[in-house]
Scaffold this active site. Structure first.
Site, PDB file in Angstrom:
ATOM      1  N   HIS A   1       6.296  -1.493   3.558  1.00 16.73           N
ATOM      2  CA  HIS A   1       6.481  -2.743   4.043  1.00 16.73           C
ATOM      3  C   HIS A   1       5.230  -3.498   2.986  1.00 16.73           C
ATOM      4  CE1 HIS A   1       2.486  -0.289   5.843  1.00 16.73           C
ATOM      5  NE2 HIS A   1       2.429  -1.305   5.495  1.00 16.73           N
ATOM      6  N   LEU A   2       6.177  -4.304   3.312  1.00 15.39           N
ATOM      7  CA  LEU A   2       4.997  -5.830   2.059  1.00 15.39           C
ATOM      8  C   LEU A   2       4.056  -6.505   2.527  1.00 15.39           C
ATOM      9  CD1 LEU A   2       6.658  -7.676  -1.165  1.00 15.39           C
ATOM     10  CD2 LEU A   2       5.694  -8.441   0.716  1.00 15.39           C
TER      11      LEU A   2
ATOM     12  N   ASN B   1       0.850  -1.125   0.163  1.00 14.53           N
ATOM     13  CA  ASN B   1       0.805   0.309  -0.094  1.00 14.53           C
ATOM     14  C   ASN B   1       0.939   1.103   0.034  1.00 14.53           C
ATOM     15  OD1 ASN B   1      -2.450  -1.011  -0.148  1.00 14.53           O
ATOM     16  ND2 ASN B   1      -1.948  -1.465   2.648  1.00 14.53           N
TER      17      ASN B   1
HETATM   18  P1  AMP Z   1      -0.234  -0.181   5.524  1.00 10.95           P
HETATM   19  O1  AMP Z   1      -1.836  -0.045   6.754  1.00 10.95           O
HETATM   20  O2  AMP Z   1      -0.299  -0.874   4.098  1.00 10.95           O
HETATM   21  O3  AMP Z   1       0.361   0.552   6.038  1.00 10.95           O
HETATM   22  O4  AMP Z   1      -0.308  -1.751   7.095  1.00 10.95           O
HETATM   23  C1  AMP Z   1       0.510  -1.425   8.201  1.00 10.95           C
HETATM   24  C2  AMP Z   1      -0.129  -2.750   8.704  1.00 10.95           C
HETATM   25  O5  AMP Z   1       1.000  -2.561   9.697  1.00 10.95           O
HETATM   26  C3  AMP Z   1      -1.466  -3.030   9.214  1.00 10.95           C
HETATM   27  O6  AMP Z   1      -1.817  -3.804   8.812  1.00 10.95           O
HETATM   28  C4  AMP Z   1      -1.527  -2.725  10.886  1.00 10.95           C
HETATM   29  O7  AMP Z   1      -1.766  -3.725  11.339  1.00 10.95           O
HETATM   30  C5  AMP Z   1       0.340  -3.427  11.067  1.00 10.95           C
HETATM   31  N1  AMP Z   1       1.235  -2.803  11.623  1.00 10.95           N
HETATM   32  C6  AMP Z   1       0.417  -1.904  12.518  1.00 10.95           C
HETATM   33  N2  AMP Z   1       1.297  -1.752  14.115  1.00 10.95           N
HETATM   34  C7  AMP Z   1       2.157  -2.652  13.721  1.00 10.95           C
HETATM   35  C8  AMP Z   1       3.165  -3.567  15.020  1.00 10.95           C
HETATM   36  N3  AMP Z   1       3.211  -2.787  16.454  1.00 10.95           N
HETATM   37  N4  AMP Z   1       3.105  -4.682  14.941  1.00 10.95           N
HETATM   38  C9  AMP Z   1       2.897  -5.603  14.103  1.00 10.95           C
HETATM   39  N5  AMP Z   1       1.798  -5.305  12.426  1.00 10.95           N
HETATM   40  C10 AMP Z   1       1.710  -3.627  12.857  1.00 10.95           C
END
Ligand code: AMP
Length: 112
Positions: free
Chosen positions: A98-99, A85
């Site tokens: 991130h992927l 995203n």
């Molecule tokens: P995006 O919406 O593509 O930016 O995805 C961010 C992702 O990070 C989401 O799926 C969240 O659930 C995940 N996320 C946020 N904080 C953490 C965390 N501390 N550990 C693991 N996943 C996280």
């Protein structure tokens, strides 16, 4: 970056269960999984989004790490999805590249 949650995970400041780590990338389970398998693969170096990457080795490393993780977890048989995203309309909520590696159920298409 000092206030970036994924930088803190990558450098161990925030404890996380890594499913993969090499010199430049780490992978860990998403805290809010959207599928039985939901792993985030990130570069250790901070890039705010895919749009901030100009070094192609980031792409080769990110993709090859994700494919290796999928292979190691045996996801190839039933399949998996990789998603990046980017930006507000792309649904990015954490400003560190991130992927998403998703698997374990029929993910459907198109995504919502
Ligand atoms: P995006 O919406 O593509 O930016 O995805 C961010 C992702 O990070 C989401 O799926 C969240 O659930 C995940 N996320 C946020 N904080 C953490 C965390 N501390 N550990 C693991 N996943 C996280």
């Amino acid at each position: 970056m000092s206030d970036c949650i994924f930088c803190k995970i990558a450098n161990g400041e925030i404890p996380s269960d890594f499913v993969y780590e090499d010199d430049n990338f780490v992978a860990f389970r998403d805290v809010n999984p959207q599928a039985p398998v939901h792993i985030l693969v990130i570069p250790k170096k901070h890039y705010a989004s895919s749009a901030a990457v100009s070094d192609n080795s980031v792409w080769s490393g990110l993709m090859s790490s994700a494919v290796k993780i999928a292979r190691d977890l045996g996801l190839e048989k039933n399949g998996y999805r990789m998603v990046i995203n980017t930006g507000e309309q792309g649904g990015q909520s954490v400003p560190h590249l991130h992927l998403h590696l998703l698997a374990g159920r029929n993910l459907g298409w198109p995504p919502g």
